[in-house]
Structures are given as C-alpha cells and as structure tokens.
Write an enzyme that holds these catalytic residues in place. Sequence first.
Site: not given
Lengths: 296, 382
Positions: A35, A180
């Site tokens: 990220l 998730d």
Amino acid sequence: MAQPPPQQPLRTLPPPFNTSAESFELIAQGAESLLYRTTFLSPAQPAALKVRPQKTWRHPTLDKRLTRQRVLAEARVLVKLSGEGIVAGGGGRKVKDPKKKNDGGGDNGGVGALRGLVPAVLALDWERGWLVTEWIDGVTVKLGIYQRDLAADEGVLRGLLGRIGRVVGLLHLAGVVHGDLTTSNMMLRPTRTPGTNADAMARAEEERGEVEVEGGLEGDIVLIDFGLATQSVSDEDRAVDLYVLERAFGSTHPKEEGQFDEVLKAYGESMGKPGKVVLRRLEDVRMRGRKKSMLG
Amino acid sequence: MPVAIGLEGSANKLGVGIILHPPHQTADPPSPHDSAHSDDEAFSTRTQKHTSPPVQILANLRHTYNSPPGTGFLPKDTAAHHRRWVVRLVKQAMKQAKVQLEDIDCICYTKGPGMGAPLGSVAIAARTLSQLWEKPLVGVNHCVGHIEMGRAITGADNPVVLYVSGGNTQVIAYSAQRYRIFGEALDIAVGNCLDRFARVLNIPNDPAPGYNIEQLAKKGKVLLELPYAVKGMDVSFSGILARVEEMARKLETSQTSGGGPWKDDESGQPITKEDLCFTLQETVYAMLVEITERAMAHVGASQVLVVGGVGCNERLQQMMGMMAAERGGSVFATDERFCIDNGIMIAHAGLIAWRMGFRTPLEESTFTQRFRTDEVLINWRD
C-alpha cells in the site's frame, strides 16, 4: 493489514507508476499487497495505491487468475457500495468481469449504500494488478484499540464496537460480504463528512443518546481491503463473515474479546429480521468450528 | 535431570519417545542457542543447523498402521494396532534410551484431540505404566506437542505456526499464555482432503498417501482449475475435494471408455493422474501459504514454523520459504521424525508442563476427541 513494512529491497512499481512524477510512500506491506500513499491526477487528491505484486511461490496461472479476480472483485464491490459514477439502473455492469457469472449484476440493490464508509475507486488495471482508491485518513481500528485509553469509560469501546456492527450490517444488507473482516481492515476516520451515510449514522447515534466522550475511539468506521469480497446475500456467507471477524477480534484483542457481543447486537439491530437468521446461523458456524473432527 | 516418556496414538501412528531436559534451565522451553553442547550419541542422528541442542532425544520410535489402498484407517482397527504394539515399543524405547526406571520423572500421553478408540488404548497403556512404575501422569494436548517440539528442534523463537495434518489445519500464534488459533479449516483438514483424494485414485497409503501424491505431483505439468476457498484466515477444502474427486472419476472413465483421452483445453495435452496430484497440491498449498502470510502480516511476525504430517511436504516447505523470504523472514520446518506424529513431542511438551508443576491425577487421566489448542494454559512462556 497495516503493519510497518519490514526492511525490503525497493520494489518496482507497475507501469504507469514506474515513470510518473508523484511520490510514493510505502505505508504497509499487507499479506498480498503493498500500500502506497500518493496523489492521483492532481497533487490535491491524496490517494492510496494498492499493488498486488506477483507471488513467485504460487503457480503463475493460479497467481494471474487470483490477482485478476481480486482486483476486479474489490473494484466492483467498492464502486457499487460507494455509488460513485453509477446511475441508478445498472451502470455497475461496466466493470463486470465477463468470466464471472452470478455476481448479482442487474440487481441494483445496495448501490451507494455505504457511500462515505468505503473508499471510492479512482483507477485500476487488473492485468498488472493495481488499484487506486481515495485516501482514508485515520488509524486502523486495531491500532485504535491497542492505543485506547484504558482508564476511559468502557462505553467508548462499546460505542466503537456498536459502530462496527452497524457498518457490517449495512454492508451485508447491501448484498456484499467482505471475506476478510479484521480490525486491521477497518479504519477509524476522525472526521465525518456531512451528507453521507456515515454522517447519518452518527447523527442517529446522537439522537439515541450514544454520543461519545473523549477516548480516541471516535470517528467513522471505514471498511477497506475488499480483495476477498463477494456479492452474496446468503445467510451462510454472512454468518461466516461474522465468524471470521469474531475470531480475528478474539485473537487480536484478547482483553476486549468479552465485549464482542456488542458488535453482534448492533449488527442484529441494523440488519433487522434477516440479521436474526444470520446470528442463528452464526451459532451453527461456531459449532462447526469447535466440533469439527480434530484428528491426527 | 528431568526425563519423560511420551506415548502418542491419536491417529494411525503409535509413537513412544523418551526425552531428557538438561538441568539448570529456566522454565522456558529450552532454546537450542543457550545450552552447553552435549555429547550424547542421540544427536548424531538429528539433522539440524544448531550445534548445541539442549533437549536430548534418547529414543523416538514409531509404528504406523496402514490400511490397504482405497480405504482409510478405521478407529477399531487402529486401536487394536496400538494395543498390539505399545508394549513392544515401550520396551524397545527404554532399551534404546539406556535409562533406568528411577530416572523417569513422568509418563506423558496424548489426551486429545484425535480419534477416540486409538486415544483410549494409549491412555490405558499410560495409566498402566503409571501404576506399575509409580510415576505421575501428564496429559498433553497433541497440537501443543507439535508446536513445542517444532520450536525446540528448529530454535524458532516466536513463530506463526502452520499446523497441518490429517485432522488439523490451523494457523496459530502465541499471545498472552495461549496458542491462539488465527485461522483454520472450516470443514475438513487439508491432510484429510489429500488422503481421501488418494483413495479415489487408489494411491497407496504406504508410507503415507500425502507422500505418494507428492511424488506423483512432481511429474505433473497441467494446472487445472479448482475452487480456491480462502475466507479471511480460514480455508475450506470440502469443495475442492468434491471437484477433484469428480475430475479423478472423469479421468478414469476417459481411460476405460473408447472416447479417447481427456485433453487439456489450452495445451491439448492429455490429462494424467500426475496432473491431478499437481493441481491439487498447487491449489491447496497456495491457500495454506496465503493464510499463513495473512496471519504473519496481521500479527507482525517474520518467522513461520510448519508442523504436522503435511508439513513434511517439500513443495509446501518450498512455497512457504519463498513467501517468508519475500517478507524478509524465514521458515522453520522439521523432517518426518518430528513432523509426523511421534512420542517425543508428547514427552517434550509433557515434561515442560511437569516442570511447571502440572500433573494429571489418575482419576482425571481421561482422553477427549475434542481438545482445542487454545484451551491449554501456556504458563511456561512470557
């Protein structure tokens, strides 16, 4: 999945980012993605670039298939939930993967249901495995709970757990399961934007007298990381989604584990009737987890 | 010097092990890095990079019950096997270890989880020894046994543990005196999936179905599409098993009927048994590595330890090693003597608990098919 990145050799960004002038700051190395914090199109537009590098340990065919599936699934779900660029009436099909059937296309239920509670999609390339979304300010819920003021009223924590339950409820009502759910995949955004669902929820909270005191656990819950999300309204999928969260929560926050019921309570309330069925199903899923054969 | 004998029989392996913990250790399980080297000959048989392991393996014997190809092992036959062999194995282990009865401090046995009948026969053997020799009993959680033995052998300090076997699939990390389960199989265990697939193709159970699948998979080339079921840090294998069983039957019919071989759509290659093994391994191991990586990212760990029978698989170890390297971490694995169920791990985990003062009174020396890893208080770690 926000962890401080370990010492790593510098990774090459996929095109077009390898030649672009913006700065890319590696924020986290999650399980399957890197990220970066960057800007998109204009320096005034902070953005999150999520790159899914090739997994050399996985068979290349399988790796390509999974990367493609997940980038597309994530983008599709985010576009639907944020309602960005969708005209009511089926515009969401534009990003539909022709290979994948049965993703709830044609049914526009849930479009824009989580506007402001999920990051908006800005760009993507499934072949090269990247996705750019709007940047979400704040810390992860995991960090928020770790850093919480233990002297503060437990009500602050309960308030947070209640907001988590309500967001998950909204998500499920919109026909999406996250796949998730962990406290690493939820951001705690300090400010709220007027006119969004988040704002509406917060206001409803105030009306119910659940205004929070100081404690660092305030803010909107913004769900991130939809790489394993699927569009589903089945009780089983929803219950498993909750079970995953329950277990991740218990193992990440053992001290707060006892309060998890707060999440389920708020979930049930925000879901209404279907929520009760899901919670009952959750009991079954839990039993399966505990009673399954444990041989060998 | 604390010495323990361990008896394991939760599935089709009967194991008897004798372990010695050298003195002057803290209560923490001995780390291979902080102990004086011992010249015991038992070390020469161990393959590991650490030169000064503190725990001494005096004996580690195992006898496996293998059912014929196409079948699985049944509880009553397995229990009978354990009853038939336990006395012989204990005698042989005592002889090999060269220890006297008075040297032994406790008798450790697997309390669970596992198959009821085999567990029962071994628990009875342990109780008998306890009364015969007047030594205390220590009931051990099978999964904790795997984890502690893996840590002791590899020297992994605080790893994320992938425990994969015929009955268990768990991703575990230590936190606040418990081994917490972060992810697990929601239905059948990965080893069970492999075993049952082996039955459809009549792949022999000797030495282990998973081993034979691994050998066949080395010759496989075509990767077929199987479901890929990862939910958070959990996995599911029953859908994969159903699909791959279907493929196995399709392969069989295509070979017997006159319709010609079943060919791969893309390459035009005929599909073989080896390709099915290859496909199954690549898919399920990718899932396992993925959930392990996710758990590592979640708890911020860089070490990973693979234990359990499936942990012997070299392809799984290889994939795990590549994943760990990409994250700047490392993988720890053991060979079949410690991966596959064994008595020494029960002796080791039991002896650690014994040194902490834990005893299992005779009246409580029961066994249970269901015994979660996170139920055990791990009071020997910080």
